[in-house]
Design a protein around this motif. Structure first.
Motif, PDB file in Angstrom:
ATOM      1  N   GLY A  57      14.571  22.045  20.373  1.00  0.00           N
ATOM      2  CA  GLY A  57      15.362  20.797  18.887  1.00  0.00           C
ATOM      3  C   GLY A  57      16.365  22.127  18.075  1.00  0.00           C
ATOM      4  O   GLY A  57      16.030  21.551  17.156  1.00  0.00           O
ATOM      5  N   GLY A  58      16.150  23.278  18.388  1.00  0.00           N
ATOM      6  CA  GLY A  58      15.663  23.878  17.142  1.00  0.00           C
ATOM      7  C   GLY A  58      14.966  24.940  16.258  1.00  0.00           C
ATOM      8  O   GLY A  58      15.470  25.319  15.612  1.00  0.00           O
ATOM      9  N   GLY A  59      13.969  24.286  16.627  1.00  0.00           N
ATOM     10  CA  GLY A  59      12.327  24.534  15.994  1.00  0.00           C
ATOM     11  C   GLY A  59      12.423  23.427  14.450  1.00  0.00           C
ATOM     12  O   GLY A  59      13.807  22.114  14.473  1.00  0.00           O
ATOM     13  N   ILE A  60      11.447  23.552  14.052  1.00  0.00           N
ATOM     14  CA  ILE A  60      11.586  22.236  12.623  1.00  0.00           C
ATOM     15  C   ILE A  60      12.456  22.939  11.739  1.00  0.00           C
ATOM     16  O   ILE A  60      12.735  23.734  11.090  1.00  0.00           O
ATOM     17  N   ASN A  61      12.527  21.415  11.489  1.00  0.00           N
ATOM     18  CA  ASN A  61      13.871  21.453  10.253  1.00  0.00           C
ATOM     19  C   ASN A  61      13.255  20.866   8.759  1.00  0.00           C
ATOM     20  O   ASN A  61      12.613  19.356   8.935  1.00  0.00           O
ATOM     21  N   PRO A  62      13.120  22.150   8.286  1.00  0.00           N
ATOM     22  CA  PRO A  62      11.921  21.745   6.989  1.00  0.00           C
ATOM     23  C   PRO A  62      12.318  20.302   5.667  1.00  0.00           C
ATOM     24  O   PRO A  62      11.843  20.082   5.566  1.00  0.00           O
ATOM     25  N   ALA A  63      13.921  19.985   6.086  1.00  0.00           N
ATOM     26  CA  ALA A  63      14.025  18.872   5.704  1.00  0.00           C
ATOM     27  C   ALA A  63      13.743  17.740   6.121  1.00  0.00           C
ATOM     28  O   ALA A  63      13.544  16.658   5.294  1.00  0.00           O
ATOM     29  N   LYS A  64      13.362  17.526   7.321  1.00  0.00           N
ATOM     30  CA  LYS A  64      12.980  16.533   7.896  1.00  0.00           C
ATOM     31  C   LYS A  64      11.118  16.267   7.201  1.00  0.00           C
ATOM     32  O   LYS A  64      10.675  15.342   8.043  1.00  0.00           O
ATOM     33  N   ALA A  70       0.873  17.715  -4.251  1.00  0.00           N
ATOM     34  CA  ALA A  70       0.370  18.092  -5.059  1.00  0.00           C
ATOM     35  C   ALA A  70       0.403  19.971  -5.433  1.00  0.00           C
ATOM     36  O   ALA A  70      -0.752  20.048  -6.402  1.00  0.00           O
ATOM     37  N   ARG A  71       1.674  19.610  -4.634  1.00  0.00           N
ATOM     38  CA  ARG A  71       1.692  21.396  -4.640  1.00  0.00           C
ATOM     39  C   ARG A  71       3.341  22.181  -4.308  1.00  0.00           C
ATOM     40  O   ARG A  71       3.978  22.625  -4.115  1.00  0.00           O
ATOM     41  N   GLY A  72       3.208  21.208  -5.821  1.00  0.00           N
ATOM     42  CA  GLY A  72       5.168  21.144  -6.119  1.00  0.00           C
ATOM     43  C   GLY A  72       6.160  20.589  -5.121  1.00  0.00           C
ATOM     44  O   GLY A  72       7.546  21.155  -5.064  1.00  0.00           O
ATOM     45  N   CYS A  73       5.769  19.907  -4.187  1.00  0.00           N
ATOM     46  CA  CYS A  73       6.367  19.410  -3.523  1.00  0.00           C
ATOM     47  C   CYS A  73       6.971  19.912  -2.252  1.00  0.00           C
ATOM     48  O   CYS A  73       8.290  19.900  -1.784  1.00  0.00           O
ATOM     49  N   VAL A  74       6.188  21.026  -1.795  1.00  0.00           N
ATOM     50  CA  VAL A  74       6.745  21.826  -1.057  1.00  0.00           C
ATOM     51  C   VAL A  74       6.836  21.009   0.717  1.00  0.00           C
ATOM     52  O   VAL A  74       6.009  19.980   0.873  1.00  0.00           O
ATOM     53  N   PRO A  75       7.346  21.822   1.829  1.00  0.00           N
ATOM     54  CA  PRO A  75       7.250  20.597   2.575  1.00  0.00           C
ATOM     55  C   PRO A  75       5.726  21.169   3.791  1.00  0.00           C
ATOM     56  O   PRO A  75       4.646  22.045   3.041  1.00  0.00           O
ATOM     57  N   VAL A  76       5.118  20.483   4.149  1.00  0.00           N
ATOM     58  CA  VAL A  76       4.393  19.772   4.673  1.00  0.00           C
ATOM     59  C   VAL A  76       4.131  20.319   6.301  1.00  0.00           C
ATOM     60  O   VAL A  76       4.652  19.512   7.217  1.00  0.00           O
ATOM     61  N   TYR A  77       4.009  21.504   6.883  1.00  0.00           N
ATOM     62  CA  TYR A  77       4.627  21.505   7.814  1.00  0.00           C
ATOM     63  C   TYR A  77       2.668  21.537   9.255  1.00  0.00           C
ATOM     64  O   TYR A  77       2.080  21.571   8.084  1.00  0.00           O
ATOM     65  N   PRO A  78       3.318  21.717  10.354  1.00  0.00           N
ATOM     66  CA  PRO A  78       1.440  20.983  10.635  1.00  0.00           C
ATOM     67  C   PRO A  78       0.901  22.045  10.835  1.00  0.00           C
ATOM     68  O   PRO A  78      -0.527  20.956  10.167  1.00  0.00           O
ATOM     69  N   HIS A  79       1.051  23.307  10.480  1.00  0.00           N
ATOM     70  CA  HIS A  79      -0.273  24.196  10.688  1.00  0.00           C
ATOM     71  C   HIS A  79      -1.164  23.474   8.804  1.00  0.00           C
ATOM     72  O   HIS A  79      -2.223  24.390   8.258  1.00  0.00           O
ATOM     73  N   THR A  80      -0.132  23.348   8.439  1.00  0.00           N
ATOM     74  CA  THR A  80      -1.073  23.444   6.701  1.00  0.00           C
ATOM     75  C   THR A  80      -1.912  21.910   6.670  1.00  0.00           C
ATOM     76  O   THR A  80      -2.688  21.847   5.618  1.00  0.00           O
ATOM     77  N   ILE A  81      -1.903  21.225   7.701  1.00  0.00           N
ATOM     78  CA  ILE A  81      -2.370  20.204   7.709  1.00  0.00           C
ATOM     79  C   ILE A  81      -4.225  20.795   8.111  1.00  0.00           C
ATOM     80  O   ILE A  81      -5.242  20.350   7.621  1.00  0.00           O
ATOM     81  N   LEU A  82      -4.135  21.973   8.857  1.00  0.00           N
ATOM     82  CA  LEU A  82      -5.246  22.395   8.981  1.00  0.00           C
ATOM     83  C   LEU A  82      -6.301  23.078   8.401  1.00  0.00           C
ATOM     84  O   LEU A  82      -5.652  23.803   7.043  1.00  0.00           O
ATOM     85  N   LYS A 103       5.835  22.502  24.909  1.00  0.00           N
ATOM     86  CA  LYS A 103       7.045  22.039  24.857  1.00  0.00           C
ATOM     87  C   LYS A 103       7.029  20.986  23.263  1.00  0.00           C
ATOM     88  O   LYS A 103       8.396  21.545  22.879  1.00  0.00           O
ATOM     89  N   HIS A 104       6.070  20.758  22.433  1.00  0.00           N
ATOM     90  CA  HIS A 104       7.068  20.241  21.162  1.00  0.00           C
ATOM     91  C   HIS A 104       6.683  21.187  20.137  1.00  0.00           C
ATOM     92  O   HIS A 104       5.866  21.835  19.866  1.00  0.00           O
ATOM     93  N   PRO A 105       7.664  21.442  19.182  1.00  0.00           N
ATOM     94  CA  PRO A 105       7.863  22.354  17.747  1.00  0.00           C
ATOM     95  C   PRO A 105       6.285  21.175  17.063  1.00  0.00           C
ATOM     96  O   PRO A 105       6.239  22.643  16.153  1.00  0.00           O
ATOM     97  N   SER A 106       6.135  20.634  16.706  1.00  0.00           N
ATOM     98  CA  SER A 106       4.687  20.007  15.811  1.00  0.00           C
ATOM     99  C   SER A 106       3.739  20.933  16.515  1.00  0.00           C
ATOM    100  O   SER A 106       3.070  20.638  15.751  1.00  0.00           O
ATOM    101  N   TYR A 107       3.493  21.541  17.469  1.00  0.00           N
ATOM    102  CA  TYR A 107       2.285  22.229  17.734  1.00  0.00           C
ATOM    103  C   TYR A 107       2.516  23.879  17.177  1.00  0.00           C
ATOM    104  O   TYR A 107       1.164  24.393  18.148  1.00  0.00           O
ATOM    105  N   GLU A 108       3.477  23.905  16.491  1.00  0.00           N
ATOM    106  CA  GLU A 108       3.487  25.484  16.204  1.00  0.00           C
ATOM    107  C   GLU A 108       1.465  25.038  15.109  1.00  0.00           C
ATOM    108  O   GLU A 108       1.113  26.283  14.261  1.00  0.00           O
ATOM    109  N   MET A 109       0.605  24.282  15.089  1.00  0.00           N
ATOM    110  CA  MET A 109       0.062  24.260  14.153  1.00  0.00           C
ATOM    111  C   MET A 109      -1.233  24.515  14.499  1.00  0.00           C
ATOM    112  O   MET A 109      -2.619  25.232  14.108  1.00  0.00           O
TER     113      MET A 109
END
Length: 125
Positions: A57-64, A70-82, A103-109
Motif C-alpha cells: 500500500g505504499g507503506g504507512i501513511n502517518p496522517a492516518k 501525551a507526546r505532543g500529538c505525534v503519530p502512534v506507529y505500531p512499534h511505539t505501542i510495544l 504482508k501487512h505494514p502494521s507489522y512494522e511493530m
C-alpha cells in the motif's frame, strides 16, 4: 469506521492496554475503562497510503495514524505501542543484521520500541 478490526486501546500515562474488536459496521465499545487519556490503534490496512498498490500500500501513511496527546500529538506507529524489546532489537543492537517479511505494514511493530530493530524489512501487500 473499520469493520471487524482489532483495536488496541492504550492508556498514555500507565501504558496499560485493552484490546477490543469492531463490529461489522466498524464501531467498537470499551466499557469499564478507568478515567484517563487513551490512544486507540487499529491493526488493519486502513493506515496505508493506497490499498491498491502492490508494495504494501505504499507503506504507512502517518496522517492516518492516531495521535498521542501525551507526546505532543505525534503519530502512534505500531512499534511505539510495544514497551519491551523485541528479539530483533536485541540481535540488532548486538551488531548483527536482522530481516523480516510480512504482508501487512502494521507489522512494522517487529522493529520494537526503538523503531530500528529490523535492518531489512519487506512488506509486499
Amino acid at each position: 469506521a473499520v469493520p471487524n478490526a482489532e483495536i488496541v486501546i492504550t492508556d498514555v500515562n500507565t501504558n496499560l492496554t485493552r484490546t477490543v474488536n469492531s463490529s461489522s459496521a466498524g464501531f467498537y465499545s470499551a466499557p469499564n475503562l478507568l478515567p484517563g487519556v487513551y490512544t486507540p490503534v487499529s491493526w488493519d490496512g486502513s493506515v496505508v497510503w493506497n490499498k491498491k498498490l502492490l508494495d504494501a500500500g505504499g507503506g504507512i501513511n502517518p496522517a492516518k495514524l492516531p495521535l498521542d496527546p501525551a507526546r505532543g500529538c505525534v503519530p502512534v506507529y505500531p512499534h511505539t505501542i510495544l514497551r519491551v524489546n523485541t528479539i530483533f532489537e536485541i540481535v540488532h543492537f548486538a551488531g548483527m543484521r536482522t530481516a523480516w517479511i510480512d504482508k501487512h505494514p502494521s507489522y512494522e511493530m517487529v522493529n520494537g520500541p526503538s523503531g530500528v530493530g529490523v535492518d531489512d524489512i519487506f512488506m509486499p501487500e
